[in-house]
Design an enzyme around this catalytic site. Structure first.
Site, PDB file in Angstrom:
ATOM      1  N   ARG A 122     -63.031  20.557  31.320  1.00  0.00           N
ATOM      2  CA  ARG A 122     -64.127  22.456  31.953  1.00  0.00           C
ATOM      3  C   ARG A 122     -64.777  22.214  30.804  1.00  0.00           C
ATOM      4  O   ARG A 122     -64.739  21.605  29.489  1.00  0.00           O
ATOM      5  CB  ARG A 122     -62.573  23.165  31.792  1.00  0.00           C
ATOM      6  CG  ARG A 122     -61.862  23.731  30.965  1.00  0.00           C
ATOM      7  CD  ARG A 122     -61.434  24.986  31.395  1.00  0.00           C
ATOM      8  NE  ARG A 122     -60.642  25.324  30.178  1.00  0.00           N
ATOM      9  CZ  ARG A 122     -59.731  26.921  30.227  1.00  0.00           C
ATOM     10  NH1 ARG A 122     -59.651  27.222  30.574  1.00  0.00           N
ATOM     11  NH2 ARG A 122     -59.116  26.725  28.896  1.00  0.00           N
ATOM     12  N   ASN A 160     -66.487  31.271  32.664  1.00  0.00           N
ATOM     13  CA  ASN A 160     -65.500  31.435  31.880  1.00  0.00           C
ATOM     14  C   ASN A 160     -65.351  30.891  30.331  1.00  0.00           C
ATOM     15  O   ASN A 160     -65.911  29.628  30.028  1.00  0.00           O
ATOM     16  CB  ASN A 160     -64.245  30.902  32.215  1.00  0.00           C
ATOM     17  CG  ASN A 160     -62.653  31.549  31.621  1.00  0.00           C
ATOM     18  OD1 ASN A 160     -62.379  32.011  31.410  1.00  0.00           O
ATOM     19  ND2 ASN A 160     -62.865  29.970  30.980  1.00  0.00           N
ATOM     20  N   GLU A 161     -65.118  31.948  29.130  1.00  0.00           N
ATOM     21  CA  GLU A 161     -65.787  31.806  27.896  1.00  0.00           C
ATOM     22  C   GLU A 161     -66.804  30.764  27.079  1.00  0.00           C
ATOM     23  O   GLU A 161     -66.979  30.314  26.668  1.00  0.00           O
ATOM     24  CB  GLU A 161     -64.027  30.859  27.408  1.00  0.00           C
ATOM     25  CG  GLU A 161     -63.263  31.780  27.261  1.00  0.00           C
ATOM     26  CD  GLU A 161     -61.672  31.510  26.714  1.00  0.00           C
ATOM     27  OE1 GLU A 161     -61.999  29.889  26.678  1.00  0.00           O
ATOM     28  OE2 GLU A 161     -61.258  32.482  26.574  1.00  0.00           O
ATOM     29  N   GLU A 313     -57.611  38.470  29.392  1.00  0.00           N
ATOM     30  CA  GLU A 313     -56.836  37.013  29.391  1.00  0.00           C
ATOM     31  C   GLU A 313     -55.762  37.617  28.077  1.00  0.00           C
ATOM     32  O   GLU A 313     -56.465  37.933  26.933  1.00  0.00           O
ATOM     33  CB  GLU A 313     -57.249  35.820  29.117  1.00  0.00           C
ATOM     34  CG  GLU A 313     -57.662  35.729  30.418  1.00  0.00           C
ATOM     35  CD  GLU A 313     -58.355  34.805  30.207  1.00  0.00           C
ATOM     36  OE1 GLU A 313     -58.086  33.316  29.253  1.00  0.00           O
ATOM     37  OE2 GLU A 313     -59.141  33.011  30.321  1.00  0.00           O
ATOM     38  N   TRP A 321     -50.837  26.475  23.733  1.00  0.00           N
ATOM     39  CA  TRP A 321     -52.085  25.452  22.345  1.00  0.00           C
ATOM     40  C   TRP A 321     -51.871  25.656  21.098  1.00  0.00           C
ATOM     41  O   TRP A 321     -53.148  24.486  20.474  1.00  0.00           O
ATOM     42  CB  TRP A 321     -53.854  25.667  23.190  1.00  0.00           C
ATOM     43  CG  TRP A 321     -53.604  27.151  23.506  1.00  0.00           C
ATOM     44  CD1 TRP A 321     -54.069  26.956  24.584  1.00  0.00           C
ATOM     45  CD2 TRP A 321     -54.003  28.261  22.110  1.00  0.00           C
ATOM     46  NE1 TRP A 321     -54.191  29.017  24.293  1.00  0.00           N
ATOM     47  CE2 TRP A 321     -54.139  29.308  23.403  1.00  0.00           C
ATOM     48  CE3 TRP A 321     -54.210  27.872  21.022  1.00  0.00           C
ATOM     49  CZ2 TRP A 321     -54.141  30.366  22.464  1.00  0.00           C
ATOM     50  CZ3 TRP A 321     -54.201  29.337  19.683  1.00  0.00           C
ATOM     51  CH2 TRP A 321     -54.428  30.666  20.372  1.00  0.00           C
ATOM     52  N   GLU A 361     -52.255  22.814  32.158  1.00  0.00           N
ATOM     53  CA  GLU A 361     -51.614  23.822  31.261  1.00  0.00           C
ATOM     54  C   GLU A 361     -50.097  24.067  31.654  1.00  0.00           C
ATOM     55  O   GLU A 361     -49.557  25.287  32.094  1.00  0.00           O
ATOM     56  CB  GLU A 361     -52.258  25.109  31.188  1.00  0.00           C
ATOM     57  CG  GLU A 361     -53.846  24.404  29.954  1.00  0.00           C
ATOM     58  CD  GLU A 361     -54.581  25.937  30.581  1.00  0.00           C
ATOM     59  OE1 GLU A 361     -55.051  26.389  32.210  1.00  0.00           O
ATOM     60  OE2 GLU A 361     -54.541  26.282  29.331  1.00  0.00           O
ATOM     61  N   MET A 363     -47.461  23.817  30.134  1.00  0.00           N
ATOM     62  CA  MET A 363     -46.264  24.518  29.589  1.00  0.00           C
ATOM     63  C   MET A 363     -46.299  26.058  29.006  1.00  0.00           C
ATOM     64  O   MET A 363     -45.709  26.889  28.305  1.00  0.00           O
ATOM     65  CB  MET A 363     -46.244  23.630  28.414  1.00  0.00           C
ATOM     66  CG  MET A 363     -45.678  22.296  28.771  1.00  0.00           C
ATOM     67  SD  MET A 363     -43.992  22.597  28.928  1.00  0.00           S
ATOM     68  CE  MET A 363     -43.327  22.720  27.576  1.00  0.00           C
TER      69      MET A 363
HETATM   70  C1  GLA Z   1     -58.562  30.229  27.528  1.00  0.00           C
HETATM   71  C2  GLA Z   1     -58.784  30.180  29.197  1.00  0.00           C
HETATM   72  C3  GLA Z   1     -57.977  30.135  30.187  1.00  0.00           C
HETATM   73  C4  GLA Z   1     -56.754  29.969  29.920  1.00  0.00           C
HETATM   74  C5  GLA Z   1     -56.089  29.762  28.351  1.00  0.00           C
HETATM   75  C6  GLA Z   1     -54.828  29.808  28.047  1.00  0.00           C
HETATM   76  O1  GLA Z   1     -58.693  31.601  27.387  1.00  0.00           O
HETATM   77  O2  GLA Z   1     -59.675  31.244  29.225  1.00  0.00           O
HETATM   78  O3  GLA Z   1     -58.256  29.748  31.063  1.00  0.00           O
HETATM   79  O4  GLA Z   1     -56.669  27.978  29.385  1.00  0.00           O
HETATM   80  O5  GLA Z   1     -57.445  30.083  27.563  1.00  0.00           O
HETATM   81  O6  GLA Z   1     -54.157  30.426  27.492  1.00  0.00           O
END
Ligand code: GLA
Length: 711
Positions: A122, A160-161, A313, A321, A361, A363
């Site tokens: 992504r 997203n981010e 979040e 991670w 993701e 886990m």
């Molecule tokens: C980030 C992403 C999410 C997810 C989380 C996992 O913050 O925005 O989509 O991948 O990490 O911790």
């Protein structure tokens, strides 16, 4: 008093909804539609009242170019509404579909070696590609047309981010950068002078000669490139925001999810500027919640818009991670949610509800297992969500209000990090050193941009403000003249807005008000003793030799034996100027001396603690509103603690004296419940077990009283 008074409508608290919300991030596209009603029913039963959906579902919304399928999303949103769950829609632009990137490879980012990144992860998009932006605008428009008036949809998250600030290094991006430079610098002559390019033959005779810096380069070029990165992500975001704003109800907010203080890929003040409010993704990673580390990120994110924020979040126990993906302890997730609220969060959302059965993701922690049954943590989250709903009314119209501000400047941070001079100097820990010592005493701190209005603060501390151009100096001088106390930490006032050295000693344009200056800076090989009227201790990592120029400038600390140059020379000086004061701290101080300094700063500036003395490990948070101050006290120490309050306060939520399980004592309007017998109506003492949370209303301190106390 100017500056602190804001109107009472808080954008993070939505009309018709609870003032505090709790939710989860959910991906209906990963599950058969026959399951959705059950999952949403489970969320409702867990008292979750908001979901964020859609932010990675582009291939499901637009399965082939120009063909849209929203029937599934219509149904998911309608079902959420049925379960009284509000929806935040994420635009899916962090994950373009394969048909798009394969047909139009220029929508993929190019790395510094000239290769396009491949599809399948992504944030692989090219933020400066106009073609990509057209696709983003189209999908955002289609979504806004469909859901811009949907009563269940309360707002939007863009992307997203923000691609983790990654840039494309293609010719088009470079041309855009050159054009952007031209707008800023106007003429090449000016640019050459501002960057001092008569150095290593860097002079440019055409805009097209200017490179993108990806290796160490001219500091002016590097700073302008980072400004361009901030501009690129802001215009990328605005491209989507503008079309949503045209098509959607104004009641729908638009936010973005940042990554806390630690990430500095772009200037967050710039990127947050157009948003209704800022949100961030709050993950502990390895280990456990450090209330100062996390609190500093909260305060920095609150500072982006100088307003409450959402934690859109957060980790449901553990992540996937980090180096060690340990779980937070039982009770810690709840304590963390209240710590978020204490620092100004009005929503907390767990990422994620349920893990996809495949994907990168697998886990990660979740609230529901792959079998669709609750994980052990769900009961703790349910309890917290219930408490949010029951106590929310006391938080309406409240926000943290502080007498102390730390100045955070991304440009200074980059400038120092690019020429750090000693690998041991870390901007992050320098700021944290001040934060830690001052938060303990003041119990509330704002972290704001140096350009922010400062006149409501009794104390303004710039731990490492490397760039102080003339206009910034004027703003700071104005603050001091009007009675504020400005504290400058090491490396302050060295450079101008183009990352060029000022033709002055530090702190540049502040030499005169300071009544002193920096003679020379030194990267330390070993710690240096310090002593003086302030006390004694040691300097570590960095030391600047100061000199007083004004006869009334005072020396608070001097260096002991060191490299000869520093021996006996001033390390901290202070000078009153106008109605206020400037203090310059030339060294990085070890923690106990930092506490001594913080104590003097707080006392000499008349800063009052939000609550008053509390045992070690108790985190005090205060939000102030029209009905008084709401305190959120949390015990992060391993032992049970007793807190004596300075006056009797109304108990809103508290662990009853004998039991570990909390009781809501002051029900909110949305979910009336009789106060448990064990709840005293008022108290002047509370007991908190480990991770215990107490919420108290101090009706004696209303926002108006607090403002009157300030300068
Ligand atoms: C980030 C992403 C999410 C997810 C989380 C996992 O913050 O925005 O989509 O991948 O990490 O911790």
């Amino acid at each position: 008093m100017r500056g602190a008074a804001k109107d009472s409508a808080i954008p993070t608290q939505l009309p018709g909804h609870n003032a505090l919300l709790m939710g989860t991030d959910w991906y209906p596209e990963q599950w058969p539609g026959s399951r959705w009603d059950t999952e949403l029913g489970m969320m409702e039963a867990a008292h979750l009242n908001v979901i964020r959906i859609g932010e990675f579902a582009w291939s499901r919304m637009e399965p082939s170019e120009g063909h849209f399928d929203f029937a599934w999303l219509d149904r998911a949103i309608a079902l959420a509404g049925k379960h009284h769950i509000a929806v935040v829609l994420g635009t899916p632009t962090a994950a373009p579909p394969a048909w798009l990137t394969l047909k139009y490879p220029d929508t993929l980012r190019m790395d510094t070696e000239g290769r396009r990144v491949s599809h399948g992860n992504r944030a692989h998009f090219n933020v400066t590609s106009q073609r990509y932006r057209t696709f983003c605008r189209t999908i955002a428009a289609e979504m806004a047309k469909r859901y811009g008036h949907d009563p269940t949809v309360i707002g939007w998250q863009i992307d997203n981010e923000y691609g983790y600030a990654q840039m494309s290094y293609d010719d088009d991006a470079r041309k855009q950068f050159q054009d952007w430079l031209q707008v800023d610098h106007k003429t090449l002559e000016a640019l050459n002078q501002e960057w001092t390019t008569s150095y290593w033959s860097e002079t440019y005779d055409a805009w097209s000669e200017i490179p993108i810096p990806w290796i160490p380069h001219n500091p002016g070029l590097m700073l302008d490139w980072r400004r361009f990165v901030s501009y690129a992500y802001t215009s990328y975001e605005e491209n989507q925001m503008n079309v949503i704003r045209q098509l959607a109800d104004p009641r729908q907010f638009i936010t973005g999810n940042f990554m806390g203080y630690g990430f500095d890929g772009f200037d967050h003040f710039t990127v947050a500027h157009p948003l209704t409010f800022a949100s961030w993704d709050d993950y502990v990673g390895s280990g456990h919640l450090d209330p100062d580390v996390n609190g500093m990120s909260h305060d920095a994110m609150r500072g982006l818009k100088r307003e409450n924020f959402w934690v859109i979040e957060t980790q449901p126990g553990f992540v996937n991670w980090s180096n060690l993906n340990n779980s937070l302890n039982k009770g810690e997730v709840r304590a963390m949610a209240w710590h978020d609220v204490g620092h100004g969060a009005d929503e907390v959302s767990y990422w994620q509800w349920r893990s996809a059965l495949n994907g990168q993701e697998e886990m990660h922690g979740t609230l529901v297992g792959p079998d669709g049954e609750p994980e052990p943590l769900l009961s703790e989250v349910t309890q917290t969500a219930q408490e949010f709903a029951q106590t929310q009314s006391v938080f309406r119209g409240t926000r943290p209000v502080s007498e102390v501000a730390l100045l955070h400047d991304y440009e200074s941070r980059w400038a120092v990090n690019w020429q750090v001079h000693t690998q041991r100097y870390d901007e992050n820990s320098v700021l944290r050193g001040y934060y830690h010592a001052l938060r303990k005493l003041a119990q509330s701190i704002d972290i704001v941009n140096p350009a922010a209005p400062l006149d409501s603060y009794k104390l303004v501390v710039a731990p490492s403000l490397n760039l102080i151009p003339k206009d910034r100096a004027a703003h700071l001088i104005e603050y001091v003249k009007n009675g504020g106390h400005l504290v400058l930490g090491p490396r302050s006032g060295m450079k101008d807005e183009y990352n060029a050295l000022l033709p002055l000693r530090q702190p540049g344009y502040l030499i005169e008000p300071l009544g002193g200056r920096v003679e020379q800076f030194y990267a330390l090989e070993r710690d240096v003793p310090l002593s003086g009227t302030l006390g004694s201790g040691t300097a570590t990592i960095w030391a600047e030799q100061l000199k007083t120029l004004a006869p009334d400038a005072e020396v608070l600390l001097r260096y002991g034996a060191s490299n000869g140059w520093l021996d006996g020379q001033p390390a901290i000086i202070t000078h009153s100027f106008g109605k206020g004061r400037i203090t310059y701290v030339g060294a990085v101080l070890e923690p106990s001396l930092m506490s001594t300094l913080a104590d003097w700063l707080v006392k000499s500036s008349g800063v009052t603690p939000a609550l008053g003395p509390v045992p070690e490990g108790i985190e005090v948070n205060r939000r102030v509103g029209p009905d008084g101050a709401v305190f959120v006290l949390i015990n992060f120490s391993p032992e049970r603690q007793t807190v004596a309050l300075p006056r009797s306060m109304k108990v809103i939520l508290s662990p009853p004296i004998q039991s570990e399980s909390p009781a809501v004592c002051q029900p909110g309007v949305s979910q009336p419940a009789a106060p448990p017998d064990s709840c005293p109506a008022e108290t002047s003492q509370i007991e908190l077990p480990r991770y215990g949370v107490s919420i108290l209303l101090d009706a004696a301190k209303k926002i108006a009283d607090l403002n009157a106390d300030r300068r």
